[in-house]
Design a protein around this motif. Structure first.
Motif, PDB file in Angstrom:
ATOM      1  N   GLN A  71      11.503  14.235   2.678  1.00  0.00           N
ATOM      2  CA  GLN A  71      10.208  15.113   2.842  1.00  0.00           C
ATOM      3  C   GLN A  71       9.303  13.806   3.060  1.00  0.00           C
ATOM      4  O   GLN A  71       8.411  13.904   3.750  1.00  0.00           O
ATOM      5  N   LEU A  72       9.274  12.576   2.090  1.00  0.00           N
ATOM      6  CA  LEU A  72       8.489  11.808   2.411  1.00  0.00           C
ATOM      7  C   LEU A  72       8.561  10.831   3.481  1.00  0.00           C
ATOM      8  O   LEU A  72       7.479  10.714   4.231  1.00  0.00           O
ATOM      9  N   ARG A  73       9.816  10.765   3.854  1.00  0.00           N
ATOM     10  CA  ARG A  73       9.850   9.922   5.166  1.00  0.00           C
ATOM     11  C   ARG A  73       9.559  10.736   6.632  1.00  0.00           C
ATOM     12  O   ARG A  73       9.250  10.121   7.401  1.00  0.00           O
ATOM     13  N   THR A  74       9.262  12.070   6.564  1.00  0.00           N
ATOM     14  CA  THR A  74       8.804  12.634   7.605  1.00  0.00           C
ATOM     15  C   THR A  74       7.293  12.753   7.654  1.00  0.00           C
ATOM     16  O   THR A  74       6.675  12.964   8.721  1.00  0.00           O
ATOM     17  N   ASP A  75       6.664  12.349   6.699  1.00  0.00           N
ATOM     18  CA  ASP A  75       5.371  12.152   6.448  1.00  0.00           C
ATOM     19  C   ASP A  75       4.889  10.594   6.772  1.00  0.00           C
ATOM     20  O   ASP A  75       5.526   9.781   6.343  1.00  0.00           O
ATOM     21  N   PRO A  76       3.993  10.547   7.975  1.00  0.00           N
ATOM     22  CA  PRO A  76       3.569   9.479   8.499  1.00  0.00           C
ATOM     23  C   PRO A  76       3.185   8.390   7.533  1.00  0.00           C
ATOM     24  O   PRO A  76       3.224   7.237   7.420  1.00  0.00           O
ATOM     25  N   ARG A  77       2.437   8.971   6.521  1.00  0.00           N
ATOM     26  CA  ARG A  77       1.966   8.027   5.473  1.00  0.00           C
ATOM     27  C   ARG A  77       2.962   7.290   4.778  1.00  0.00           C
ATOM     28  O   ARG A  77       2.794   6.368   4.087  1.00  0.00           O
TER      29      ARG A  77
END
Ligand SMILES: Nc1ncnc2c1ncn2[C@@H]1O[C@H](COP(=O)(O)OP(=O)(O)OP(=O)(O)O)[C@@H](O)[C@H]1O
Ligand SMILES: [Mg+2]
Lengths: 446, 120
Positions: free
Chosen positions: B66-72
């Protein structure tokens, strides 16, 4: 019977005798009665034999023939039948002579038989009857028997007759059937065995998977608490939260060292399963041999002292080796702990380490109970313990030497033993100074 | 001050890592499971995240996905800190998008060195 007729029959029968002896395997023991060429001279030509003698010979041959022989005239009536026909069909000759041959043909085939017979007369040659078909003949008692029949025409002044040689092939059929049954049985057994093998393979695969899963979860569950034990011991040892007194420092060191030891044990247990699976890997580094030996000696010094066993070691100073330090220590520990374990009180243990020709030779010599010659090879097998010698020394699982041997061999080295019961044991390990083993990627994080 | 998020379901483990890192001068935020790790990460955008793999509700692999799909969080160093140390576990972690992999039991010096390297 005319002379000519007889001599022609003889020719036919002599031919038949040849045929029969060529087919010895299938013919019954009666074949012998036909007379072999050695024991009875075969007439070269029929004219060389006098009519009466010839007639007698013909009778003998006819009666001795293992196959049934009948002669049928153009009207389909039996004109001649031999003893074998009587046996085969259960009729007396009197019941057969001048009776239609249909008597011997099963009811169902009689119509066709008639047609065939007519056809034969139009083209009378020597040939098997109904080739390719499974022929049946009918006995007097109504039972059918499988037969093979060959036909040959005989020329008489008044026309043709046909001689039929009838072979009862029931026994052959039965044997064929038996063979087929055996083949089918084997095929079925093979299929069952294959199924069992496949089921076993699946079972083994499943067991292996379960074992890996078990090892993985065991490793995880043991590492989790060790993580905080080792971590906090290290933190405490850093004394960043305030100084520890010397006793406290020592306590923390004990906790730290023993928890690291526990971590090593976990890794060793995992290694054991890797050894079994043939996946053992070593991580060579350069180190001074005497240092590693010293560390191991320190761990066995106390138990040796407890049994008043003297522990002596001679190690070349500055001897450097490239090997897996942890594994080499394991090897030394296994040999030394065995020496202590299998040496009675007041014994002596001597360790000698020396280098020569690119190798290091390590010997561990004890004055213990020794190992009988016939056991010296098998002690390196997993779980093997010498029954008589281990009696009373019950601790251990018999894995030490098995692991030791694998570790030594993985380093490109050798291990051997010299021993005699009651006279002590000497284990010798030879290792290459430079490690030749392929360096592989870490199997496991440490 | 560099901010580090540590997610681990065991309190002693969180405390240990917090101690080690705070001594080295980092600000440490704790999360006790995967869900909280996601929340805190989005809320505080830490400079580095240390993720345990086996956690209740949401495991480390779910969190990193989930984190890696978030550009941040596309390039934020995220390290697996795990007691799963069998063959292939490191590769699995790196493949899932972790920047690094540290197995438990952790050695203090090794952890400090790795964190310093990633935050350079
Ligand atoms: N120095 C020795 N003297 C006499 N017998 C020995 C000696 N070393 C090994 N043996 C015999 O070989 C057997 C196998 O040794 P090994 O080290 O593999 O197993 P163990 O010592 O019984 O158990 P473990 O090492 O797993 O704790 C021993 O049980 C013992 O019978
Ligand atoms: Mg042993």
């Amino acid at each position: 019977m005319t002379y000519r007729g007889v001599s022609q029959k003889l020719t036919t029968l002599v031919d038949y005798a040849h045929m029969a002896s060529a087919e010895k395997g299938a013919a019954s023991s009666g074949t012998d009665n036909l007379g072999s060429e050695e024991t009875r001279p075969r007439p070269a030509t029929t004219s060389a034999i006098s009519p009466s003698l010839s007639e007698q010979r013909f009778e003998d041959l006819l009666e001795a023939a293992p196959d049934g022989i009948i002669e049928v005239d153009q009207d389909g009536n039996i004109q001649l039948a031999n003893a074998a026909v009587e046996r085969m069909f259960g009729y007396t000759r009197a019941e057969l002579l001048n009776r239609p041959v249909d008597l011997l043909v099963p009811q169902a085939s009689r119509g066709m038989h008639h047609t065939h017979r007519a056809a034969y007369w139009s083209h009378p040659v020597t040939r098997p009857m109904g080739s390719g078909l499974e022929l049946l003949a009918e006995r007097k008692d109504g039972k059918s028997i499988p037969v093979e029949i060959s036909l040959s025409p005989t020329h008489y002044k008044d026309g043709f007759r046909v001689t039929a040689i009838i072979r009862d092939i029931s026994a052959r059929r039965a044997a064929d059937q038996k063979l087929r049954e055996i083949q089918e049985l084997h095929t079925r057994q093979l299929a069952t065995a294959n199924e069992q093998l496949e089921a076993r393979n699946r079972e083994v695969e499943r067991a292996n998977r379960l074992k890996s899963e078990f090892l993985a979860s065991m490793s995880h569950e043991l590492r989790t608490p060790l993580h905080t034990i080792i971590g906090f011991a290290e933190l405490l040892g850093e004394q960043l939260e305030g100084p520890l007194n010397s006793k406290q420092q020592r306590f923390v060191e004990h906790i730290h060292r023993d928890s690291l030891h526990l971590l090593e044990l976990i890794n060793d247990i995992l290694d054991l399963s890797k050894i079994e699976a043939g996946h053992l890997e070593i991580h060579p580094t350069a180190f001074e041999f005497s240092m590693a030996l010293g560390e191991v000696l320190a761990t066995v010094r106390h138990p040796a002292l407890a049994k008043s066993i003297s522990l002596e070691s001679v190690c070349e100073n500055g001897l450097n080796i490239e090997a897996d330090r942890v594994r080499i220590k394991e090897v030394l520990y296994n040999l030394l702990s065995n020496a202590v374990k299998f040496t009675p009180e007041h014994g002596a243990i001597r360790v000698k380490v020396g280098a020569a020709a690119g190798h290091v030779e390590i010997s561990v010599d004890d004055s213990g109970i020794g190992i009988p010659a016939e056991e010296q090879a098998s002690i390196f097998d997993a779980f093997h313990q010498v029954g008589a010698t281990t009696r009373g020394v019950r601790e251990g699982t018999g894995l030490g030497l098995a692991i030791t041997k694998r570790l030594v061999e993985q380093h490109g080295g050798k291990i051997s033993v010299e021993s005699a019961p009651g006279r002590g044991s000497k284990f010798t390990v030879t290792l290459p100074l430079r490690n030749a083993a392929v360096k592989v990627k870490d199997f496991e994080e440490r | 001050m560099r901010k580090i998020l540590i997610a681990d379901d065991r309190a002693p483990s969180r405390e240990l890592i917090r101690e080690i890192l705070e001594i080295s001068g980092y600000e440490v935020v704790e999360a006790c499971d995967g869900g909280e790790a996601l929340e805190k990460a989005r809320e505080l955008t830490p400079d580095l995240i240390l993720l345990d793999i086996e956690m209740p509700t949401l495991g480390g692999f779910d969190v990193i996905r989930q984190l890696r799909t978030d550009p941040r969080f596309a390039v934020t160093p995220i390290v697996a800190l795990t007691a799963s140390a069998m063959q292939g576990d490191r590769e699995k972690a790196l493949q899932a998008g972790f920047t690094g992999y540290i197995s438990k039991p952790v050695r203090l010096a090794a952890l400090r060195a790795e964190v310093a390297r990633l935050l350079q």
